[in-house]
Design a protein around this motif. Sequence first.
Motif, PDB file in Angstrom:
ATOM      1  N   ASP A 213      -5.260  -1.793  -4.609  1.00 26.75           N
ATOM      2  CA  ASP A 213      -5.590  -1.270  -3.292  1.00 26.75           C
ATOM      3  C   ASP A 213      -5.898  -2.432  -2.365  1.00 26.75           C
ATOM      4  OD1 ASP A 213      -6.407   0.554  -1.265  1.00 26.75           O
ATOM      5  OD2 ASP A 213      -8.498   0.274  -1.871  1.00 26.75           O
TER       6      ASP A 213
ATOM      7  N   ASP B  21     -16.121   4.117   7.732  1.00 24.12           N
ATOM      8  CA  ASP B  21     -15.440   3.070   6.972  1.00 24.12           C
ATOM      9  C   ASP B  21     -16.368   1.875   6.848  1.00 24.12           C
ATOM     10  OD1 ASP B  21     -13.128   1.941   5.645  1.00 24.12           O
ATOM     11  OD2 ASP B  21     -11.909   3.125   7.035  1.00 24.12           O
TER      12      ASP B  21
ATOM     13  N   GLU C 143     -12.683   6.249   5.143  1.00 20.28           N
ATOM     14  CA  GLU C 143     -11.972   5.171   4.439  1.00 20.28           C
ATOM     15  C   GLU C 143     -10.451   5.315   4.610  1.00 20.28           C
ATOM     16  OE1 GLU C 143     -13.338   3.343   0.846  1.00 20.28           O
ATOM     17  OE2 GLU C 143     -15.089   4.650   0.774  1.00 20.28           O
TER      18      GLU C 143
ATOM     19  N   ASP D  92      -9.371   1.304   6.864  1.00 16.52           N
ATOM     20  CA  ASP D  92      -9.447   0.046   6.109  1.00 16.52           C
ATOM     21  C   ASP D  92      -8.155  -0.276   5.362  1.00 16.52           C
ATOM     22  OD1 ASP D  92     -10.896   2.266   4.259  1.00 16.52           O
ATOM     23  OD2 ASP D  92      -9.852   0.833   2.993  1.00 16.52           O
ATOM     24  N   ALA D  93      -7.343   0.746   5.078  1.00 16.82           N
ATOM     25  CA  ALA D  93      -6.108   0.523   4.315  1.00 16.82           C
ATOM     26  C   ALA D  93      -4.892   0.303   5.217  1.00 16.82           C
ATOM     27  CB  ALA D  93      -5.852   1.702   3.380  1.00 16.82           C
TER      28      ALA D  93
ATOM     29  N   ASN E 298       0.811  -1.215   0.000  1.00 17.41           N
ATOM     30  CA  ASN E 298       0.000   0.000   0.000  1.00 17.41           C
ATOM     31  C   ASN E 298       0.846   1.267   0.000  1.00 17.41           C
ATOM     32  OD1 ASN E 298      -2.492  -1.154  -0.253  1.00 17.41           O
ATOM     33  ND2 ASN E 298      -3.060  -0.965   1.894  1.00 17.41           N
TER      34      ASN E 298
ATOM     35  N   TYR F  79      -0.245   3.822  -2.962  1.00 16.01           N
ATOM     36  CA  TYR F  79      -0.747   5.173  -2.762  1.00 16.01           C
ATOM     37  C   TYR F  79       0.295   6.237  -3.093  1.00 16.01           C
ATOM     38  CZ  TYR F  79      -4.999   3.440  -0.590  1.00 16.01           C
ATOM     39  OH  TYR F  79      -6.208   2.836  -0.374  1.00 16.01           O
TER      40      TYR F  79
ATOM     41  N   THR G 154      -7.157  -3.694   1.228  1.00 15.41           N
ATOM     42  CA  THR G 154      -7.921  -3.211   2.370  1.00 15.41           C
ATOM     43  C   THR G 154      -8.490  -4.391   3.143  1.00 15.41           C
ATOM     44  OG1 THR G 154     -10.020  -3.050   1.154  1.00 15.41           O
ATOM     45  CG2 THR G 154      -8.584  -1.104   1.153  1.00 15.41           C
TER      46      THR G 154
END
Length: 366
Positions: free
Chosen positions: A278, A247, A164, A167-168, A48, A52, A280
């Motif tokens: 992504d 989330d 949100e 969640d990541a 991640n 990102y 999550t």
Amino acid sequence: MTDADNPLAAPSGPRSENAAAPLLAERLARAITLAGPIPLSQFMGAANAHYYGTRDPLGARGDFTTAPEISQMFGELIGLWLADMWDRAGRPPARYVEFGPGRGTLAEDALRAMAKAGLAPPVDLVETSPTLRAMQAERVPHAEWHLDLVGLPEDAPLLIVANEFFDALPIRQLVATGEGWRERLVACQDTLFLPIAGDRSFDMIIPRHLLQAAPGSILETSPASVAILRNLAARLLAQGGAALIIDYGYEGPAIGDTLQAVRGHQYANPFDKPGEADLTAHVDFATLREAAEAEDLVVHGPITQGAFLKALGIDARTEALAKASPDRAESLAIDRDRLTADDAMGELFKVIALTAPGWPTPAGFE
């Protein structure tokens, strides 16, 4: 350990995005080959961080769409929620803080609504991605950026939003085996990554009612989420304020594998092409609530996103926008339903509010 000794260290010098992704897989494979399988949390964190840091993941051309990108109403209602909290707290000097602001869409919409209510706070955005920081600067040019909570000013109460974001964050997975509970690790063959069960027993931390779960059962935890929640709580206790966390998730502990990868608006294999999707996992809101209560914050919720937005007046806002733009009436109703309907985001997404002692009960949670 120096970068030269660290197989996960990024190579020096400029690299194109397309070149960097295979290099991430190679670095992960090398780390696993040298030191053995790694925890899922380490794999997810590395994937991640690259993902990102190298792209705009949002919208039709990206991999997924979040609520602020669906409708301006989402950000506007959150802005009014924050302004109402500030007003009933006595209108103190306050700062707007957002974790993982995406393109800055939510902040832009929320700040516009807050301004109409008389609140124009300084803006602090917690963002690690240079790509997304540049996009946020176009929408909120007067913001200040931070890598984490440490750099936030200590001079005023904080009005915090995290949509949100949790969640990541990396998760750990524990898997039931015939020999007891083990941590799920990531192994590799060449650059083919796959999950395996480790050797070390984790029975001592498994809730009693889950100890005898069937082999293959998975229990997820997120130490990273709890650590951030505790740091956030320390700031709210010291400075005052409120935090709103939105989330998709559940109230655990519960059995289930919620790790997922999304690429091009389609589900993908989480272990395929690390850094190119992504990654999550569903957020355990019970754990967040317990962590916040342990730090002496006042916790409200969780409730569903649908119930929250309806309590804030999304139906009335939809009607007002439709009256002003009749040609958009149908699309506005569709967007509202996407945010609030049980078979869309309304039930799966949860909302929890955390307030410093002495702050008012927030709207939507009375």
